[in-house]
Design a protein around this motif. Structure first.
Motif, PDB file in Angstrom:
ATOM      1  N   PRO A 121       0.782  -1.723  -0.468  1.00 37.87           N
ATOM      2  CA  PRO A 121      -0.013   0.264   0.285  1.00 37.87           C
ATOM      3  C   PRO A 121       1.146   1.296   0.085  1.00 37.87           C
ATOM      4  O   PRO A 121       0.601   2.000  -1.066  1.00 37.87           O
ATOM      5  N   HIS A 122       2.456   1.287   0.512  1.00 37.14           N
ATOM      6  CA  HIS A 122       2.667   2.319   0.909  1.00 37.14           C
ATOM      7  C   HIS A 122       4.275   1.807   0.754  1.00 37.14           C
ATOM      8  O   HIS A 122       4.915   1.592   1.693  1.00 37.14           O
ATOM      9  N   PRO A 123       4.667   1.388  -0.366  1.00 36.72           N
ATOM     10  CA  PRO A 123       6.183   0.873  -0.713  1.00 36.72           C
ATOM     11  C   PRO A 123       6.734   2.563  -0.690  1.00 36.72           C
ATOM     12  O   PRO A 123       8.314   0.910   0.394  1.00 36.72           O
ATOM     13  N   TRP A 124       6.922   3.210  -0.421  1.00 30.69           N
ATOM     14  CA  TRP A 124       8.458   3.988  -0.192  1.00 30.69           C
ATOM     15  C   TRP A 124       8.221   3.707   1.294  1.00 30.69           C
ATOM     16  O   TRP A 124       9.668   3.289   2.160  1.00 30.69           O
ATOM     17  N   VAL A 125       7.104   3.756   2.655  1.00 31.83           N
ATOM     18  CA  VAL A 125       7.310   3.544   3.593  1.00 31.83           C
ATOM     19  C   VAL A 125       8.420   1.946   3.764  1.00 31.83           C
ATOM     20  O   VAL A 125       9.264   1.620   4.882  1.00 31.83           O
ATOM     21  N   GLU A 126       7.757   1.229   3.132  1.00 29.90           N
ATOM     22  CA  GLU A 126       8.388  -0.275   3.558  1.00 29.90           C
ATOM     23  C   GLU A 126       9.901  -0.069   3.066  1.00 29.90           C
ATOM     24  O   GLU A 126      10.963  -0.857   4.022  1.00 29.90           O
ATOM     25  N   VAL A 162      12.371  -5.830  -4.032  1.00 24.57           N
ATOM     26  CA  VAL A 162      10.513  -6.109  -3.802  1.00 24.57           C
ATOM     27  C   VAL A 162      10.118  -4.781  -4.063  1.00 24.57           C
ATOM     28  O   VAL A 162       9.398  -4.965  -4.178  1.00 24.57           O
ATOM     29  N   ARG A 163      11.267  -4.281  -2.459  1.00 21.41           N
ATOM     30  CA  ARG A 163      10.265  -3.274  -1.861  1.00 21.41           C
ATOM     31  C   ARG A 163      10.242  -2.132  -2.797  1.00 21.41           C
ATOM     32  O   ARG A 163       9.326  -0.726  -3.143  1.00 21.41           O
ATOM     33  N   PHE A 164      11.684  -1.301  -3.535  1.00 21.52           N
ATOM     34  CA  PHE A 164      11.878  -1.174  -4.919  1.00 21.52           C
ATOM     35  C   PHE A 164      11.484  -1.028  -5.853  1.00 21.52           C
ATOM     36  O   PHE A 164      10.786  -0.088  -6.270  1.00 21.52           O
ATOM     37  N   ARG A 165      11.233  -2.216  -6.135  1.00 20.29           N
ATOM     38  CA  ARG A 165      10.002  -2.322  -7.359  1.00 20.29           C
ATOM     39  C   ARG A 165       9.197  -2.359  -7.648  1.00 20.29           C
ATOM     40  O   ARG A 165       8.254  -1.658  -8.240  1.00 20.29           O
TER      41      ARG A 165
END
Length: 257
Positions: free
Chosen positions: A38-43, A170-173
Motif C-alpha cells: 500500500p505504501h512502498p516508500w514506507v516499506e 522487492v520493495r524498490f520494485r
C-alpha cells in the motif's frame, strides 16, 4: 584466464542452466505478479533502517563483541549464529510487518527440489570455473574444500545476503519499477566493491572491472527476479564465492560476486 572472467563464464553457464530447468519444470517456477505494498516508500524506508542496523551489528561482530568463536568445527557453528544475529533486523522486519516470505523470494513449496537444482548447477559452475582456469586444482578436490563443514558460516552468510538483497529489491520494485530497480541495485553492487579494491591498491584497470560487476549484476538480477526464488541461486552464489579461496593455490585479489 583471470579469476574475474572465469567467474563471469561460470555464472553465465549456471544462469543458462536455470533457464533450461525452468522450462523443464514450469510448475516449480511459474510466472507470477510481483508483490505490491500500500505504501512502498514506507516499506523501503523501514528496510533501509533495518539495513543500517545490520551494518552496525556487523561492526560489533568485527570487534568481536558478539558470540565468541569456538575452537574447531564448532567455530563454524558459532560464526553462523553470529551471521544470523547480524541479519536479524531484516528478518524481524518481515515478521513485524507481517509480510509473507515471498516478499523475500523464499517460496515454501518444494524447497528441497529448488535447492537440489541449485546444487547441481553449482557443481557444474565449479567445473566450468576449474576448466576456465587451468591452474585450478582438480574439480573433485575443489568441491571437497568448498563443501567442507568449516565453511558453514559462509554458507549462512551468503544465504542471508541474498535474502537481504531480495527484501530490498522487492520493495524498490514496488516503488520505481523493475528496470530501474535492476539498474539501481546493480550500480550499488558495483560501487560496494570500491572500498576493498582501493584498500588493495587497485589501479584504473581494476576499477574498470566494476563495469563488468555491474553488467553481471544486471544479468543475475534479471534471472533471479524472474524466478522470485533465492533457494536455487543461493547454492550457486555460495559455490562461486568460494572460488576466491579454494580454486587455486594463490587466491586472486578480486572479490567474488
Amino acid at each position: 584466464m583471470s579469476h574475474h572472467y572465469a567467474l563471469l563464464i561460470s555464472y553465465g553457464v549456471a544462469l543458462l542452466g536455470w533457464l533450461a530447468a525452468a522450462r523443464a519444470l514450469p510448475k516449480l517456477w511459474p510466472r507470477c505478479d510481483a508483490p505490491t505494498f500500500p505504501h512502498p516508500w514506507v516499506e523501503i524506508g523501514l528496510a533501509m533502517v533495518a539495513g543500517v542496523i545490520v551494518l552496525v551489528i556487523g561492526q560489533l561482530y568485527l570487534r568481536e563483541w558478539l558470540l565468541p568463536r569456538a575452537p574447531g568445527l564448532l567455530g563454524g557453528v558459532s560464526d553462523a549464529c553470529n551471521q544470523i544475529i547480524i541479519f536479524s533486523p531484516l528478518l524481524l522486519l518481515l515478521a513485524l510487518r507481517r509480510h509473507p516470505l515471498r516478499t523475500a523470494w523464499l517460496p515454501l513449496d518444494r524447497v528441497w527440489l529448488r535447492i537440489l537444482v541449485g546444487t547441481l548447477l553449482a557443481l557444474i559452475s565449479i567445473l566450468v570455473f576449474t576448466m576456465a582456469r587451468p591452474e585450478s586444482d582438480h574439480w573433485l578436490a575443489v568441491v571437497g574444500r568448498v563443501y567442507h563443514p568449516q565453511n558453514l558460516s559462509h554458507l549462512v552468510q551468503v544465504f542471508l545476503e541474498d535474502v537481504a538483497i531480495a527484501i530490498l529489491f522487492v520493495r524498490f520494485r514496488a516503488a520505481i519499477g523493475l528496470r530501474r530497480t535492476i539498474a539501481l541495485v546493480a550500480i550499488l553492487f558495483a560501487l560496494g566493491h570500491i572500498p576493498s579494491l582501493l584498500a588493495d591498491g587497485a589501479g584504473i584497470a581494476e576499477l574498470a572491472s566494476l563495469l563488468l560487476d555491474a553488467g553481471l549484476a544486471v544479468v543475475v538480477l534479471s534471472v533471479v527476479q524472474r524466478s522470485a526464488d533465492i533457494w536455487w541461486f543461493w547454492s550457486i552464489h555460495f559455490a562461486l564465492d568460494m572460488m576466491q579461496f579454494h580454486a587455486v593455490p594463490d587466491p586472486p585479489t578480486l572479490a567474488a560476486a
